[in-house]
Design a protein around this motif. Sequence first.
Motif, mmCIF file in Angstrom:
data_model
loop_
_atom_site.group_PDB
_atom_site.id
_atom_site.type_symbol
_atom_site.label_atom_id
_atom_site.label_comp_id
_atom_site.label_asym_id
_atom_site.label_seq_id
_atom_site.Cartn_x
_atom_site.Cartn_y
_atom_site.Cartn_z
ATOM 1 N N ARG A 116 -22.333 18.298 12.047
ATOM 2 C CA ARG A 116 -23.211 17.796 10.977
ATOM 3 C C ARG A 116 -22.815 18.316 9.607
ATOM 4 O O ARG A 116 -22.994 17.646 8.588
ATOM 5 C CB ARG A 116 -24.659 18.253 11.234
ATOM 6 N N LEU A 117 -22.299 19.541 9.575
ATOM 7 C CA LEU A 117 -22.144 20.252 8.312
ATOM 8 C C LEU A 117 -21.015 19.719 7.448
ATOM 9 O O LEU A 117 -20.964 19.999 6.245
ATOM 10 C CB LEU A 117 -21.938 21.743 8.577
ATOM 11 N N SER A 118 -20.085 18.962 8.054
ATOM 12 C CA SER A 118 -18.977 18.398 7.272
ATOM 13 C C SER A 118 -19.343 17.066 6.638
ATOM 14 O O SER A 118 -18.551 16.491 5.909
ATOM 15 C CB SER A 118 -17.740 18.213 8.165
ATOM 16 N N SER A 119 -20.552 16.575 6.923
ATOM 17 C CA SER A 119 -20.908 15.267 6.385
ATOM 18 C C SER A 119 -22.186 15.347 5.560
ATOM 19 O O SER A 119 -22.153 15.721 4.388
ATOM 20 C CB SER A 119 -21.044 14.250 7.524
ATOM 21 N N THR A 120 -23.328 15.029 6.162
ATOM 22 C CA THR A 120 -24.543 14.797 5.382
ATOM 23 C C THR A 120 -25.632 15.834 5.586
ATOM 24 O O THR A 120 -26.730 15.682 5.059
ATOM 25 C CB THR A 120 -25.111 13.413 5.753
ATOM 26 N N TYR A 121 -25.368 16.877 6.346
ATOM 27 C CA TYR A 121 -26.453 17.794 6.719
ATOM 28 C C TYR A 121 -27.100 18.452 5.498
ATOM 29 O O TYR A 121 -28.320 18.477 5.359
ATOM 30 C CB TYR A 121 -25.921 18.880 7.665
ATOM 31 N N PHE A 122 -26.284 18.983 4.611
ATOM 32 C CA PHE A 122 -26.847 19.739 3.492
ATOM 33 C C PHE A 122 -27.544 18.825 2.484
ATOM 34 O O PHE A 122 -28.337 19.289 1.666
ATOM 35 C CB PHE A 122 -25.750 20.555 2.805
ATOM 36 N N GLN A 123 -27.258 17.527 2.519
ATOM 37 C CA GLN A 123 -27.979 16.584 1.666
ATOM 38 C C GLN A 123 -29.275 16.113 2.331
ATOM 39 O O GLN A 123 -30.302 15.951 1.682
ATOM 40 C CB GLN A 123 -27.101 15.367 1.349
ATOM 41 N N GLU A 124 -29.208 15.887 3.654
ATOM 42 C CA GLU A 124 -30.358 15.345 4.365
ATOM 43 C C GLU A 124 -31.392 16.421 4.711
ATOM 44 O O GLU A 124 -32.589 16.166 4.655
ATOM 45 C CB GLU A 124 -29.890 14.667 5.664
ATOM 46 N N ASN A 125 -30.930 17.590 5.096
ATOM 47 C CA ASN A 125 -31.847 18.639 5.518
ATOM 48 C C ASN A 125 -32.564 19.232 4.311
ATOM 49 O O ASN A 125 -31.939 19.722 3.376
ATOM 50 C CB ASN A 125 -31.082 19.737 6.273
ATOM 51 N N LYS A 126 -33.887 19.211 4.333
ATOM 52 C CA LYS A 126 -34.682 19.668 3.190
ATOM 53 C C LYS A 126 -35.181 21.100 3.365
ATOM 54 O O LYS A 126 -36.060 21.547 2.629
ATOM 55 C CB LYS A 126 -35.895 18.729 3.010
#
Length: 321
Positions: A116-126
């Motif tokens: 997850r961390l190489s794609s959208t995790y840090f944007q999606e996870n609030k």
Amino acid sequence: MFENNQPSVAVLLPCFNEEVTIGKVVRNFKAALPDATVYVYDNNSTDRTAEIAAAEGAIVRREPRQGKGNVIRAMFEDIDADVYVMADGDDTYPADAAPAMVSKVLDGYDMVIGDRLSSTYFQENKRPFHNFGNRLVRGSINGLFNAHVTDIMTGYRAFSFTFVKTYPVLSRGFEVETEMTIHSLNNNLRLYEMPIQYRDRPAGSVSKLDTVGDGIKVMSTIFRMIREYKPLPFFGTIGLLIGAIGILLCGGVTYEFTKTGLVARFPTLIGAIMLVIVGLLLFATGIILDVIAKNDRKTFITDTNQFAYLRRHFTKRQRSE
């Protein structure tokens, strides 16, 4: 397990109160892997999770021992398949990535990690503390095992039959994913990371993670597994620090003795000598446990090879019948 020379695939979905999303998750995996069997293990849900999953065509089973680790242990014990795909029932992982993950397992990998961390995790996870926790765990484990795993704690993974049947599930809760990764790195298993498009939970779906409580459990698991898998660095470092303090204290007393000819601080001298002895004992303990850990890795490899051989023999016999 093979029918018409086609590998069997099991989708494993551990669930606790996921009635908002479980129906969609089951449908998505059935669409992505039409020949797979979808299993939903209900972990004492108080909502309609089991009912909705069954209505969507999943095989529903119940696990009374609370905790994700307990559910995964039951799944691995109960289900036989050539390839296993594990995801959560909260609709945060894309089912359309599953066929590629299955393909990698069939290519010979023991575990495929949905990164997850190489794609959208840090944007999606609030949840900022979750992001910090992921970075902390990743840095700790990669540094200790000299590895380059990007996503240590993802719940989206695919496994081979041999991995599932030889992996000892010890954790009871959400720390089980960290345990899986450390187990794989320690035993030099074949890992493959596949970036996936993570999305945060939809509205109405509530996370079961306790940021502080589960974070402490994860760090405790890392601490325990470092102690077990890397005993020489663990005990050796502690022993060297304690021994160094003892030597410094001894040095101070010795310096005073050379100046005055008297030992004025006997309690300090005795304590310093004890610290040096404790440091040496810890270092020796690390060496002994390191030898035991290496023998355990040898035993695991031998047992895994024997298990894989028996499975191939059984599969060939099935095909010939």
